[in-house]
Design an enzyme around this catalytic site. Structure first.
Site, PDB file in Angstrom:
ATOM      1  CG  HIS A 175       2.313 -32.230  57.605  1.00 45.74           C
ATOM      2  ND1 HIS A 175       1.286 -32.297  58.181  1.00 45.74           N
ATOM      3  CD2 HIS A 175       2.239 -30.562  57.667  1.00 45.74           C
ATOM      4  CE1 HIS A 175       0.628 -31.825  58.277  1.00 45.74           C
ATOM      5  NE2 HIS A 175       1.196 -30.726  58.087  1.00 45.74           N
ATOM      6  CG  ASN A 179       4.546  -5.864  56.672  1.00 41.50           C
ATOM      7  OD1 ASN A 179       3.994  -5.343  56.401  1.00 41.50           O
ATOM      8  ND2 ASN A 179       5.499  -5.089  57.039  1.00 41.50           N
TER       9      ASN A 179
END
Length: 207
Positions: free
Chosen positions: A131, A101
């Protein structure tokens, strides 16, 4: 010929329910989405393997590594403003008849797979990496895998993190943050509470 008959049968059914005019408009939008999907396949012809899939307006695929690949099954439908980004040799696989969607984001640096007939609601984010914030001198990513089974429903605003496996036929509640193993045939609801977790600040070398 079989596909043409199937398309005509579906058009007649939709016309009876929606009206001919709106059915034509809707299918024209689908056709434009298929052409956009074909355009991305041409741009990344070495990196994308697919048959027919549709990407509506403002949705995009970005591939930044020659070893990164995306495999898209037949009749995958991607709505507006979705973003797929592949780098570092990431492998993204989307099974047949998957529906994605509006405003969904998939970031793939290692491996993400989405099983056949899975439905993904708006604003879902799927990442197979983090990260390395604990070491500011090392900018490399910490990567893992994300596996989403067949016939899974992922609710709006869910976040799927690295090293996550979601079993077949499971439902992920809206707004959930998911990490780890979610068994098949279950409803996952993430009840969140605020936590502040300190960590040792790395020493910065001066010189």
């Amino acid at each position: 010929m079989i596909i043409l008959r199937r398309i005509m049968k579906e058009f007649v059914t939709q016309s009876a329910n929606r009206g001919i005019y709106l059915t034509v408009v809707m299918n024209l939008s689908h056709f434009i989405g298929i052409m956009r999907g074909f355009l991305f396949k041409v741009v990344y012809f070495k990196n994308i393997q697919s048959t027919i899939f549709a990407m509506q307006s403002s949705s995009k695929i970005e591939i930044f590594n020659k070893h990164s690949t995306i495999t898209i099954g037949k009749f995958v439908f991607i709505r507006k403003n979705a973003s797929f980004r592949l780098d570092h040799g990431g492998k993204l696989t989307i099974g047949d008849y998957v529906f994605i969607n509006d405003n969904c984001v998939i970031n793939c640096a290692e491996k993400i797979s989405i099983g056949k007939n899975t439905k993904i609601a708006p604003n879902v984010c799927i990442n197979d990496h983090d990260h390395n914030y604990k070491n500011i001198q090392d900018q490399h990513l910490v990567t893992g895998e994300v596996t989403i089974g067949r016939n899974v429903w992922i609710g709006a605003n869910a976040v799927i993190l690295r090293n996550t496996h979601i079993g077949d036929n499971s439902v992920i509640g809206a707004g959930s943050v998911v990490k780890g193993n979610i068994p098949a045939n279950c409803l996952y609801v993430n009840e969140r509470e605020e936590k502040i977790i300190p960590y040792n600040k790395p020493k910065v070398a001066h010189g």
